[in-house]
Design an enzyme around this catalytic site. Structure first.
Site, PDB file in Angstrom:
ATOM      1  N   THR A 174       3.277 -21.483  -0.614  1.00  0.00           N
ATOM      2  CA  THR A 174       3.407 -21.078   0.793  1.00  0.00           C
ATOM      3  C   THR A 174       3.712 -22.263   1.703  1.00  0.00           C
ATOM      4  O   THR A 174       4.326 -22.087   2.751  1.00  0.00           O
ATOM      5  CB  THR A 174       2.148 -20.329   1.282  1.00  0.00           C
ATOM      6  OG1 THR A 174       1.030 -21.216   1.320  1.00  0.00           O
ATOM      7  CG2 THR A 174       1.835 -19.167   0.354  1.00  0.00           C
ATOM      8  N   LEU A 203       4.550 -19.607   6.165  1.00  0.00           N
ATOM      9  CA  LEU A 203       4.335 -18.154   6.216  1.00  0.00           C
ATOM     10  C   LEU A 203       3.686 -17.738   4.899  1.00  0.00           C
ATOM     11  O   LEU A 203       4.351 -17.285   3.976  1.00  0.00           O
ATOM     12  CB  LEU A 203       5.661 -17.424   6.430  1.00  0.00           C
ATOM     13  CG  LEU A 203       6.056 -17.150   7.876  1.00  0.00           C
ATOM     14  CD1 LEU A 203       7.333 -16.337   7.945  1.00  0.00           C
ATOM     15  CD2 LEU A 203       4.939 -16.439   8.642  1.00  0.00           C
ATOM     16  N   HIS A 204       2.365 -17.895   4.851  1.00  0.00           N
ATOM     17  CA  HIS A 204       1.650 -17.693   3.586  1.00  0.00           C
ATOM     18  C   HIS A 204       1.802 -16.259   3.042  1.00  0.00           C
ATOM     19  O   HIS A 204       2.324 -16.042   1.959  1.00  0.00           O
ATOM     20  CB  HIS A 204       0.151 -17.949   3.788  1.00  0.00           C
ATOM     21  CG  HIS A 204      -0.198 -19.278   4.343  1.00  0.00           C
ATOM     22  ND1 HIS A 204      -0.164 -20.430   3.595  1.00  0.00           N
ATOM     23  CD2 HIS A 204      -0.615 -19.654   5.579  1.00  0.00           C
ATOM     24  CE1 HIS A 204      -0.549 -21.457   4.334  1.00  0.00           C
ATOM     25  NE2 HIS A 204      -0.825 -21.010   5.546  1.00  0.00           N
ATOM     26  N   ASP A 205       1.258 -15.309   3.782  1.00  0.00           N
ATOM     27  CA  ASP A 205       1.075 -13.959   3.231  1.00  0.00           C
ATOM     28  C   ASP A 205       2.367 -13.200   2.932  1.00  0.00           C
ATOM     29  O   ASP A 205       2.392 -12.393   1.985  1.00  0.00           O
ATOM     30  CB  ASP A 205       0.181 -13.131   4.160  1.00  0.00           C
ATOM     31  CG  ASP A 205      -1.235 -13.675   4.219  1.00  0.00           C
ATOM     32  OD1 ASP A 205      -1.624 -14.422   3.303  1.00  0.00           O
ATOM     33  OD2 ASP A 205      -1.952 -13.345   5.183  1.00  0.00           O
TER      34      ASP A 205
END
Ligand code: CA
Length: 312
Positions: A195, A241-243
């Site tokens: 991420t 933008l991890h998720d």
């Protein structure tokens, strides 16, 4: 046939983008429901934020449930220092009109897995794993019915973001993470190693803004808020933008690469509690239990995001 998923989430600006991407992709993804969990901010806010995002997407019929309001064994740790007081700081979005569903998010997970054919429902945790592990503890019969768990959490080369050793989602509820990783369900992990390569550069954020839609504007403003923290902390050129890596994987798995390895969760040490001990180099004979991703085609990822968000 779209893949049936339950999104388990603690929105969170990056959770919001992950949800928007899923709701924009009905050919590939059928969202059976969204379960909120305490994490980035307390449950009352994550349950509200999930509905704000559904309404932003123009999908007020999505079922949203409130789940667990605290970790299984530990006091709740939140992350307002990253996400702001509401969890969705940045854009001005109206309070939701759609109601929360009656019933508990954990019961929704259990009932859905019991009702659907075995091996047809994927769980997508984007926050602490409390709801997932609580469901597995309460109803062990559902474990073998899960098709796959695709989650954001952990780190190996990037180590920690909430402590020197631990990533936030795993740190908040390591006991739940341990139950999940030992469940035997096939797991795909999007750790910080991936991420932190999904950075919203100014050009990528301009592309969201240039969509000229309420969704494009809101995502750009969320990222504007979110990135201040990461720029200061990491000196990077934008916010990770991890998720959305989780929902992007369901649409374009070829954007990601990693290794099928053993991952254990540290639950005892005060110093490294919540660490994902990932046997990336294969130095133990512990059995692999997770596809631990290490790399992403970031340009392809942002092209997909921009194309899909334009549909909402
Ligand atoms: Ca999250």
């Amino acid at each position: 046939m779209p893949r049936k998923i339950i999104i388990d989430t603690d929105p969170g600006q990056d959770d919001a983008v992950a949800i928007l991407l899923a709701l924009a992709s009905p050919e590939e993804i059928e969202v059976l429901g969204i379960t909120a969990v305490a994490g980035n901010v307390p449950l009352e806010l994550t349950a509200k934020n999930a509905r704000i995002i559904c309404e932003l997407a123009g999908k007020p019929d999505v079922k949203v449930y409130a789940g667990c309001d605290r970790p299984m064994a530990k006091t709740l740790v939140t992350a307002e220092h990253v996400h702001g007081q509401t969890g969705l700081n940045g854009p001005k979005l109206p309070d939701p009109v759609m109601a929360l569903q009656d019933g508990h998010g954990v019961d929704f997970i259990i009932d859905t897995l019991r009702a659907e054919p075995a091996g047809t429902v994927t769980l997508c945790p984007l926050g602490p794993l409390t709801n997932i592990a609580t469901a597995f503890e309460r109803a062990p019969d559902i474990i073998e019915k899960v098709q796959e768990i695709v989650l954001m959490g952990g780190a190996y080369f990037e180590v920690g973001n909430i402590t020197p050793a631990a990533e936030f989602n795993i740190y908040v509820d390591p006991e739940a993470a341990e139950i999940t990783f030992r469940s035997g369900v096939p797991i795909v992990v999007m750790p910080l190693d991936v991420t932190h390569k999904a950075l919203v550069t100014p050009a990528r954020n301009d592309a969201f803004r240039a969509l000229g839609t309420p969704v494009g504007k809101a995502v750009a403003e969320m990222t504007d808020f979110f990135e201040r923290f990461d720029k200061e902390k990491y000196g990077s050129e934008g916010a990770p933008l991890h998720d959305p890596c989780v929902t992007a994987y369901l649409i374009r798995p070829e954007l990601f690469s990693g290794r099928h390895i053993n991952v254990e969760i540290e639950v005892k040490s005060d110093l490294t509690r919540g660490m994902t001990v990932a046997d990336w180099w294969g130095v133990t004979d512990r059995a692999p239990n997770a596809m631990f991703m290490g790399d992403i085609d970031a340009d392809g990822f942002f092209a997909l995001l921009t194309e899909r968000l334009a549909r909402l």
